[in-house]
Motif scaffolding. Structure first.
Motif, PDB file in Angstrom:
ATOM      1  N   ILE A   1      25.537  37.667  63.742  1.00  0.00           N
ATOM      2  CA  ILE A   1      24.750  38.846  64.110  1.00  0.00           C
ATOM      3  C   ILE A   1      23.391  38.887  63.410  1.00  0.00           C
ATOM      4  N   THR A   2      23.312  38.385  62.174  1.00  0.00           N
ATOM      5  CA  THR A   2      22.137  38.692  61.339  1.00  0.00           C
ATOM      6  C   THR A   2      21.118  37.556  61.275  1.00  0.00           C
ATOM      7  N   ARG A   3      19.881  37.940  60.949  1.00  0.00           N
ATOM      8  CA  ARG A   3      18.806  36.962  60.748  1.00  0.00           C
ATOM      9  C   ARG A   3      19.159  36.005  59.593  1.00  0.00           C
ATOM     10  N   SER A   4      19.670  36.570  58.477  1.00  0.00           N
ATOM     11  CA  SER A   4      19.980  35.699  57.333  1.00  0.00           C
ATOM     12  C   SER A   4      21.099  34.715  57.699  1.00  0.00           C
ATOM     13  N   GLY A   5      22.067  35.175  58.496  1.00  0.00           N
ATOM     14  CA  GLY A   5      23.144  34.285  58.940  1.00  0.00           C
ATOM     15  C   GLY A   5      22.615  33.168  59.827  1.00  0.00           C
ATOM     16  N   ILE A   6      21.644  33.486  60.689  1.00  0.00           N
ATOM     17  CA  ILE A   6      21.082  32.467  61.579  1.00  0.00           C
ATOM     18  C   ILE A   6      20.330  31.413  60.751  1.00  0.00           C
ATOM     19  N   THR A   7      19.649  31.857  59.717  1.00  0.00           N
ATOM     20  CA  THR A   7      18.952  30.901  58.842  1.00  0.00           C
ATOM     21  C   THR A   7      19.960  29.928  58.232  1.00  0.00           C
ATOM     22  N   ARG A   8      21.107  30.447  57.832  1.00  0.00           N
ATOM     23  CA  ARG A   8      22.136  29.567  57.243  1.00  0.00           C
ATOM     24  C   ARG A   8      22.754  28.654  58.304  1.00  0.00           C
ATOM     25  N   LEU A   9      22.924  29.185  59.498  1.00  0.00           N
ATOM     26  CA  LEU A   9      23.461  28.376  60.603  1.00  0.00           C
ATOM     27  C   LEU A   9      22.548  27.181  60.881  1.00  0.00           C
ATOM     28  N   ARG A  10      21.222  27.389  60.721  1.00  0.00           N
ATOM     29  CA  ARG A  10      20.259  26.336  61.060  1.00  0.00           C
ATOM     30  C   ARG A  10      20.058  25.328  59.936  1.00  0.00           C
ATOM     31  N   ALA A  11      20.688  25.541  58.803  1.00  0.00           N
ATOM     32  CA  ALA A  11      20.592  24.572  57.696  1.00  0.00           C
ATOM     33  C   ALA A  11      21.258  23.267  58.141  1.00  0.00           C
ATOM     34  N   PRO A  12      20.813  22.124  57.593  1.00  0.00           N
ATOM     35  CA  PRO A  12      21.398  20.843  58.026  1.00  0.00           C
ATOM     36  C   PRO A  12      22.923  20.836  57.863  1.00  0.00           C
ATOM     37  N   GLY A  13      23.584  20.125  58.759  1.00  0.00           N
ATOM     38  CA  GLY A  13      25.052  20.050  58.708  1.00  0.00           C
ATOM     39  C   GLY A  13      25.601  20.413  60.069  1.00  0.00           C
ATOM     40  N   HIS A  14      26.748  19.809  60.405  1.00  0.00           N
ATOM     41  CA  HIS A  14      27.304  19.999  61.749  1.00  0.00           C
ATOM     42  C   HIS A  14      28.243  21.201  61.779  1.00  0.00           C
ATOM     43  N   VAL A  15      28.082  22.019  62.784  1.00  0.00           N
ATOM     44  CA  VAL A  15      29.024  23.118  63.026  1.00  0.00           C
ATOM     45  C   VAL A  15      29.850  22.704  64.244  1.00  0.00           C
ATOM     46  N   PRO A  16      31.161  22.523  64.085  1.00  0.00           N
ATOM     47  CA  PRO A  16      31.945  21.883  65.161  1.00  0.00           C
ATOM     48  C   PRO A  16      32.397  22.820  66.274  1.00  0.00           C
ATOM     49  N   PHE A  17      31.744  23.950  66.435  1.00  0.00           N
ATOM     50  CA  PHE A  17      32.054  24.842  67.558  1.00  0.00           C
ATOM     51  C   PHE A  17      30.786  25.639  67.881  1.00  0.00           C
ATOM     52  N   PRO A  18      30.717  26.230  69.084  1.00  0.00           N
ATOM     53  CA  PRO A  18      29.522  27.004  69.442  1.00  0.00           C
ATOM     54  C   PRO A  18      29.406  28.283  68.604  1.00  0.00           C
ATOM     55  N   VAL A  19      28.179  28.628  68.255  1.00  0.00           N
ATOM     56  CA  VAL A  19      27.916  29.895  67.554  1.00  0.00           C
ATOM     57  C   VAL A  19      26.818  30.629  68.340  1.00  0.00           C
ATOM     58  N   ILE A  20      27.142  31.815  68.810  1.00  0.00           N
ATOM     59  CA  ILE A  20      26.161  32.587  69.582  1.00  0.00           C
ATOM     60  C   ILE A  20      25.278  33.371  68.622  1.00  0.00           C
ATOM     61  N   ASN A  21      23.981  33.179  68.773  1.00  0.00           N
ATOM     62  CA  ASN A  21      22.981  33.891  67.964  1.00  0.00           C
ATOM     63  C   ASN A  21      22.682  35.220  68.660  1.00  0.00           C
ATOM     64  N   LEU A  22      23.187  36.313  68.069  1.00  0.00           N
ATOM     65  CA  LEU A  22      23.012  37.625  68.693  1.00  0.00           C
ATOM     66  C   LEU A  22      21.727  38.298  68.220  1.00  0.00           C
ATOM     67  N   ASN A  23      21.050  37.654  67.281  1.00  0.00           N
ATOM     68  CA  ASN A  23      19.870  38.266  66.672  1.00  0.00           C
ATOM     69  C   ASN A  23      18.591  38.025  67.466  1.00  0.00           C
TER      70      ASN A  23
END
Ligand SMILES: NC(=O)c1ccc[n+]([C@@H]2O[C@H](COP(=O)([O-])OP(=O)(O)OC[C@H]3O[C@@H](n4cnc5c(N)ncnc54)[C@H](O)[C@@H]3O)[C@@H](O)[C@H]2O)c1
Length: 381
Positions: free
Chosen positions: A135-157
């Protein structure tokens, strides 16, 4: 006592739903659809009464809902009681990691997070997670940090609704309510200087103008400065604007947008307010260094006396004032929660999505807007 708290939370939800019934109308929709039948959903949220109102409606759509408190300081005891009385598992104890592990022990398939902490913890090999929402801007910044996320994450922000409704109208209205509540000032005839003309600054300017103030804008970006000009606001230099403003508002998202040095040229008696991120857009530490004295005028109101006799009054310690005072209408948050529920409904249908970030699709924002218009009695089909 605890029953009193949950009754109070329930009454508050009832009052809010009376005037903008977007969540009850979505609840009816989910009760008919049952999109989460047989699913386990893990939520890491600020446990306010509004959140409790949301989760109650979500549960009408079936599924098992497990909730952790994102932050003990934002946890409302009445909201927790209400959810527990409703049969929902809520984890509030221990540290964040304990609470996230407890949620994940239920093997959720869908996650909702504020700050990318629950999602981060679910990145392990045996994760049961199919998809998540941040949901949050700070969370999206962390999501975009290098590293693989093995499932979809919807950016609601970063959809269209948040900027236009929550950031612009939500903050614009709430900020001036907070200023009036703290100072007792009537805004008519005052001269306001706004730093930053993004969605937040734009809303603050519009609501200030509607309250009868004269608004000027300082904006670093030439394109946005031109927008401010054509919206009818003079765009002076910072020093020029500061020399005549009786209220100065920062909405830049940048540390030290207003330095102690620049403030040396402010008008005597100016009121300083931050509406942007964190507590450092106004250089409060710098003011502290040069100030001769600081008077506590009232709760969240401090007047600084600077060399040469200049007096400046800071509201909310330089933290985003609408958040400090929890002011403003809950409608933008409810709209965002409606969009959150519709996004969860969509994810339960297992759409084909790539791993990692996907911005919330427009068809979901359109559906949320239609539910909001219906709740406002303004829907024409
Ligand atoms: N108070 C709240 O409840 C709330 C809600 C949403 C967002 N925010 C925060 O408000 C801030 C602004 O949000 P936004 O969406 O408008 O951001 P934005 O980045 O779109 O706009 C900020 C504007 O400030 C300008 N700017 C930057 N530094 C400047 C300076 N020193 N002087 C003048 N202008 C400067 C930028 O050019 C930009 O146009 C962000 O930090 C955001 O996190 C607060």
């Amino acid at each position: 006592m605890s029953q009193d708290r949950s009754v109070r939370a329930m009454q508050e939800i009832g009052r809010i739903n009376t005037f903008f019934p977007i969540l009850p109308s979505l609840g009816n929709h989910w009760a008919a659809m049952r999109p989460w039948e047989g699913r386990v959903i893990g939520l890491n949220l600020h446990l306010t009464t509004l959140t409790a109102g949301l989760v109650r409606e979500l549960t009408l759509g079936g599924g098992t809902w497990v909730v952790s408190a994102a932050n003990p300081r934002t946890t409302d005891a009445g909201a927790v009681e209400l959810l527990r009385n409703h049969g929902i598992t809520v984890y509030t104890g221990g540290d964040g990691e304990d609470r996230h592990s407890q949620v994940l022990s239920h093997r959720p398939e869908l996650l909702v997070d504020v700050g990318f902490e629950l999602i981060q913890r679910a990145l392990g090999a045996q994760s049961s997670v199919l998809a998540a929402i941040e949901i949050t801007r700070s969370g999206i910044t962390r999501l975009r940090a290098p590293g693989h996320v093995p499932f979809p994450v919807i950016n609601l922000n970063d959809g269209r609704l948040k900027d236009a409704v929550e950031n612009r109208h939500g903050v614009g209205e709430a900020l001036w309510q907070a200023v009036a509540r703290l100072t007792g000032m009537h805004l008519s005839g005052r001269r306001v200087l706004i730093l930053g003309y993004g969605p937040v600054g734009k809303g603050i300017a519009a609501y200030a103008r509607a309250a009868g103030t004269t608004v000027e804008v300082v904006e670093r970006d030439a394109i946005r400065r031109l927008f401010a000009h054509y919206d009818g606001y003079p765009t002076p230099s910072l020093s020029d604007g500061l020399s005549r403003a009786s209220i100065v508002v920062t909405a830049t998202g940048r540390a030290h947008a207003l330095t102690a040095e620049a403030l040396g040229g402010a008008r005597d008696g100016a009121v300083l307010v931050n509406a942007g991120h964190g507590g450092d857009e106004i250089d409060v530490a710098g003011l502290e260094d040069i100030a001769i004295r600081k008077d506590n005028v009232g709760p969240q109101v401090e007047t600084w006396h600077l060399p040469g006799g200049l007096r400046l009054t800071l509201l909310g310690g330089g933290h985003p004032l609408n958040i400090v005072l929890n002011s403003g209408s809950p409608e933008p948050v409810l709209l965002h929660f409606g969009l959150l529920g519709l996004t969860l409904q969509w994810l339960a249908s297992e759409p084909a999505l790539p791993d990692g970030e996907t911005i919330v699709p427009e068809h979901l924002e359109r559906a949320a807007a239609e539910h909001a218009l219906r709740a406002l009695g303004a829907h024409h089909s």
